[in-house]
Scaffold this active site. Structure first.
Site, mmCIF file in Angstrom:
data_model
loop_
_atom_site.group_PDB
_atom_site.id
_atom_site.type_symbol
_atom_site.label_atom_id
_atom_site.label_comp_id
_atom_site.label_asym_id
_atom_site.label_seq_id
_atom_site.Cartn_x
_atom_site.Cartn_y
_atom_site.Cartn_z
ATOM 1 N N HIS A 94 36.486 -17.708 -17.896
ATOM 2 C CA HIS A 94 36.524 -16.298 -17.530
ATOM 3 C C HIS A 94 36.935 -15.465 -18.736
ATOM 4 O O HIS A 94 37.188 -14.275 -18.616
ATOM 5 C CB HIS A 94 37.501 -16.053 -16.386
ATOM 6 C CG HIS A 94 36.973 -16.498 -15.057
ATOM 7 N ND1 HIS A 94 37.717 -16.437 -13.919
ATOM 8 C CD2 HIS A 94 35.770 -17.002 -14.688
ATOM 9 C CE1 HIS A 94 37.013 -16.884 -12.895
ATOM 10 N NE2 HIS A 94 35.828 -17.237 -13.343
ATOM 11 N N ARG A 99 28.032 -11.913 -11.230
ATOM 12 C CA ARG A 99 28.006 -11.981 -9.769
ATOM 13 C C ARG A 99 28.073 -10.583 -9.186
ATOM 14 O O ARG A 99 28.668 -9.687 -9.758
ATOM 15 C CB ARG A 99 29.210 -12.768 -9.251
ATOM 16 C CG ARG A 99 29.166 -14.225 -9.586
ATOM 17 C CD ARG A 99 30.431 -14.902 -9.161
ATOM 18 N NE ARG A 99 30.510 -15.068 -7.710
ATOM 19 C CZ ARG A 99 31.549 -15.647 -7.108
ATOM 20 N NH1 ARG A 99 32.568 -16.089 -7.809
ATOM 21 N NH2 ARG A 99 31.570 -15.768 -5.806
ATOM 22 N N ASP A 100 27.508 -10.441 -8.023
ATOM 23 C CA ASP A 100 27.663 -9.220 -7.251
ATOM 24 C C ASP A 100 29.160 -9.091 -6.952
ATOM 25 O O ASP A 100 29.775 -10.039 -6.446
ATOM 26 C CB ASP A 100 26.856 -9.348 -5.955
ATOM 27 C CG ASP A 100 26.908 -8.102 -5.094
ATOM 28 O OD1 ASP A 100 27.987 -7.481 -4.994
ATOM 29 O OD2 ASP A 100 25.873 -7.764 -4.508
ATOM 30 N N ARG A 157 30.780 -7.747 -4.642
ATOM 31 C CA ARG A 157 31.114 -7.994 -3.229
ATOM 32 C C ARG A 157 31.242 -9.487 -2.971
ATOM 33 O O ARG A 157 32.137 -9.933 -2.260
ATOM 34 C CB ARG A 157 30.064 -7.372 -2.315
ATOM 35 C CG ARG A 157 30.000 -5.844 -2.425
ATOM 36 C CD ARG A 157 28.778 -5.297 -1.766
ATOM 37 N NE ARG A 157 27.586 -5.777 -2.473
ATOM 38 C CZ ARG A 157 26.351 -5.452 -2.185
ATOM 39 N NH1 ARG A 157 26.115 -4.653 -1.150
ATOM 40 N NH2 ARG A 157 25.342 -5.912 -2.884
ATOM 41 N N ASP A 158 30.355 -10.270 -3.564
ATOM 42 C CA ASP A 158 30.412 -11.718 -3.431
ATOM 43 C C ASP A 158 31.683 -12.256 -4.090
ATOM 44 O O ASP A 158 32.358 -13.125 -3.544
ATOM 45 C CB ASP A 158 29.172 -12.350 -4.061
ATOM 46 C CG ASP A 158 29.239 -13.864 -4.053
ATOM 47 O OD1 ASP A 158 29.426 -14.450 -2.969
ATOM 48 O OD2 ASP A 158 29.127 -14.460 -5.141
ATOM 49 N N ALA A 159 32.011 -11.729 -5.263
ATOM 50 C CA ALA A 159 33.220 -12.173 -5.961
ATOM 51 C C ALA A 159 34.467 -11.843 -5.147
ATOM 52 O O ALA A 159 35.405 -12.654 -5.068
ATOM 53 C CB ALA A 159 33.293 -11.530 -7.342
ATOM 54 N N ALA A 160 34.512 -10.669 -4.512
ATOM 55 C CA ALA A 160 35.664 -10.280 -3.700
ATOM 56 C C ALA A 160 35.811 -11.201 -2.488
ATOM 57 O O ALA A 160 36.924 -11.646 -2.164
ATOM 58 C CB ALA A 160 35.534 -8.830 -3.254
#
Length: 116
Positions: free
Chosen positions: A50, A69-70, A72-75
């Site tokens: 990271h 990544r999107d 929203r997907d990461a959250a």
């Protein structure tokens, strides 16, 4: 996972992803053990990080792949990660829910009755 699929050209991996691709930032084991494991690998190596790109040493030999990544997907992924951690650390009393995302009630307000 994307790099693993490319390196092994198969959906079924020969070992768990955590063994095939070391995450150097995680620091869950001594760096000497990580280096030894990398040296013992016979397949093409791929590492996760990271670290921002300007913090990764540049070398002409490896191929660098940047995966985004999107958000929203990461959250959602982070919420699941925190829920697993909370569930393991409190013996399951936390209900397996991440502490940072409040559950919404049907009226649209945050549901504070479930420890969120």
């Amino acid at each position: 996972m994307l790099c693993a699929l490319l390196v092994f050209d198969a959906v079924e991996l020969p070992a768990p992803l955590s063994e095939l691709s070391t995450w150097l930032d995680m620091r869950t084991r001594p760096i000497e053990d990580v280096r030894r494991a990398l040296e013992d690998q016979e397949h093409r190596r791929f590492l996760k990080t990271h670290t921002p790109l300007d913090g990764v040493p540049f070398d002409d030999r490896p191929t660098y792949v940047c995966v985004g990544r999107d958000p929203r997907d990461a959250a959602l992924s982070m919420n699941h990660h925190l829920a697993e951690h909370a569930s393991a650390s409190d013996g399951g009393a936390g209900g397996g829910r991440g502490p940072h995302l409040a559950r919404r009630s049907r009226s649209g307000g945050a549901d504070r009755t479930r420890g969120a």
